[in-house]
Design a protein around this motif. Structure first.
Motif, PDB file in Angstrom:
ATOM      1  N   SER A   1       8.264   0.285  -3.295  1.00 58.79           N
ATOM      2  CA  SER A   1       8.225  -0.678  -4.401  1.00 58.79           C
ATOM      3  C   SER A   1       8.660  -2.071  -3.960  1.00 58.79           C
ATOM      4  O   SER A   1       8.099  -3.074  -4.411  1.00 58.79           O
ATOM      5  N   THR A   2       9.657  -2.158  -3.062  1.00 60.02           N
ATOM      6  CA  THR A   2      10.064  -3.488  -2.596  1.00 60.02           C
ATOM      7  C   THR A   2       8.978  -4.109  -1.726  1.00 60.02           C
ATOM      8  O   THR A   2       8.702  -5.305  -1.855  1.00 60.02           O
ATOM      9  N   CYS A   3       8.357  -3.306  -0.868  1.00 55.36           N
ATOM     10  CA  CYS A   3       7.261  -3.837  -0.040  1.00 55.36           C
ATOM     11  C   CYS A   3       6.097  -4.271  -0.924  1.00 55.36           C
ATOM     12  O   CYS A   3       5.468  -5.302  -0.673  1.00 55.36           O
TER      13      CYS A   3
ATOM     14  N   LEU B   1      -3.951  -6.408  -2.485  1.00 49.97           N
ATOM     15  CA  LEU B   1      -4.463  -5.189  -1.858  1.00 49.97           C
ATOM     16  C   LEU B   1      -3.334  -4.419  -1.173  1.00 49.97           C
ATOM     17  O   LEU B   1      -3.156  -3.215  -1.393  1.00 49.97           O
ATOM     18  N   LEU B   2      -2.539  -5.105  -0.351  1.00 51.52           N
ATOM     19  CA  LEU B   2      -1.410  -4.429   0.286  1.00 51.52           C
ATOM     20  C   LEU B   2      -0.353  -4.032  -0.736  1.00 51.52           C
ATOM     21  O   LEU B   2       0.290  -2.984  -0.597  1.00 51.52           O
TER      22      LEU B   2
ATOM     23  N   GLU C   1       1.084   3.034  -3.543  1.00 53.83           N
ATOM     24  CA  GLU C   1       0.449   4.346  -3.453  1.00 53.83           C
ATOM     25  C   GLU C   1       0.855   5.144  -2.223  1.00 53.83           C
ATOM     26  O   GLU C   1       0.753   6.369  -2.213  1.00 53.83           O
ATOM     27  N   MET C   2       1.312   4.472  -1.177  1.00 49.79           N
ATOM     28  CA  MET C   2       1.604   5.138   0.094  1.00 49.79           C
ATOM     29  C   MET C   2       2.888   5.953   0.012  1.00 49.79           C
ATOM     30  O   MET C   2       3.893   5.481  -0.500  1.00 49.79           O
ATOM     31  N   THR C   3       2.810   7.177   0.535  1.00 51.05           N
ATOM     32  CA  THR C   3       3.985   8.034   0.676  1.00 51.05           C
ATOM     33  C   THR C   3       4.026   8.518   2.119  1.00 51.05           C
ATOM     34  O   THR C   3       3.057   8.356   2.866  1.00 51.05           O
TER      35      THR C   3
ATOM     36  N   PRO D   1      -1.519  11.396   7.716  1.00 51.82           N
ATOM     37  CA  PRO D   1      -2.962  11.531   7.982  1.00 51.82           C
ATOM     38  C   PRO D   1      -3.641  10.178   8.238  1.00 51.82           C
ATOM     39  O   PRO D   1      -4.529  10.067   9.085  1.00 51.82           O
ATOM     40  N   PHE D   2      -3.205   9.164   7.512  1.00 53.80           N
ATOM     41  CA  PHE D   2      -3.776   7.836   7.715  1.00 53.80           C
ATOM     42  C   PHE D   2      -3.509   7.356   9.140  1.00 53.80           C
ATOM     43  O   PHE D   2      -4.411   6.901   9.848  1.00 53.80           O
TER      44      PHE D   2
END
Length: 171
Positions: free
Chosen positions: A133-135, A146-147, A153-155, A161-162
């Motif tokens: 959330s801070t990022c 976009l970022l 969304e990123m965990t 996998p990414f």
């Protein structure tokens, strides 16, 4: 910035397109002394300022107040940053209303204070939700929606996998 005593708040539309006065929740947020109290205030703010991508003028007007509160006392939960990030991301999408001129300067100034607010944050722990959330808020405050969305969304589970696919990373 529109003061919390201004009658504006009693006639403002937010996330559902209906009238919602966020002042009581903002006052509870300001008075919060624990992460639990902060989270409880944010439950109401999330429920009313943002609904499935829909925002209202009141959603924008709350951002400077949330940032002000964060400077009065250090943010303790990811909600402080995530809600600001979501409002800034969604402000440009889903046919949300344009921000009126009277809000723009205060809103953009509030976004410019996000790096300082992140440095002041005092969560019980910096877990992946707080980091994401801070990022996200930082990226949104610098205009990179976009970022900002990706950070929300990123965990750790979907990062592996990414990274494996992109650069052959193996933990």
């Amino acid at each position: 910035m529109i003061g919390l005593d201004d009658p504006f708040w009693e006639q403002v539309k937010c996330g559902y397109g209906v009238l919602y006065n966020p002042v009581p929740a903002l006052r509870r947020l300001e008075a919060a002394q624990t992460a639990k109290e902060e989270s409880q205030a944010f439950v109401e703010l999330w429920d009313n300022l943002h609904h499935q991508g829909d925002l209202g003028i009141g959603s924008y007007a709350c951002v400077p107040q949330i940032v002000r509160i964060g400077h009065v006392r250090a943010p303790m939960t990811p909600d402080f940053f995530a809600l600001i990030a979501v409002i800034e991301i969604e402000r440009h999408e889903n046919g949300n209303p344009k921000m009126s001129r009277e809000f723009v300067d205060d809103y953009l100034h509030a976004l410019s204070l996000i790096p300082d607010l992140i440095a002041k944050a005092s969560p019980p722990k910096w877990d992946q939700s707080m980091i994401g959330s801070t990022c996200s808020a930082l990226a949104a405050s610098k205009g990179n929606r976009l970022l900002a969305r990706a950070y929300l969304e990123m965990t750790e589970d979907n990062a592996i996998p990414f990274l494996r696919e992109e650069i052959g990373y193996e933990p």
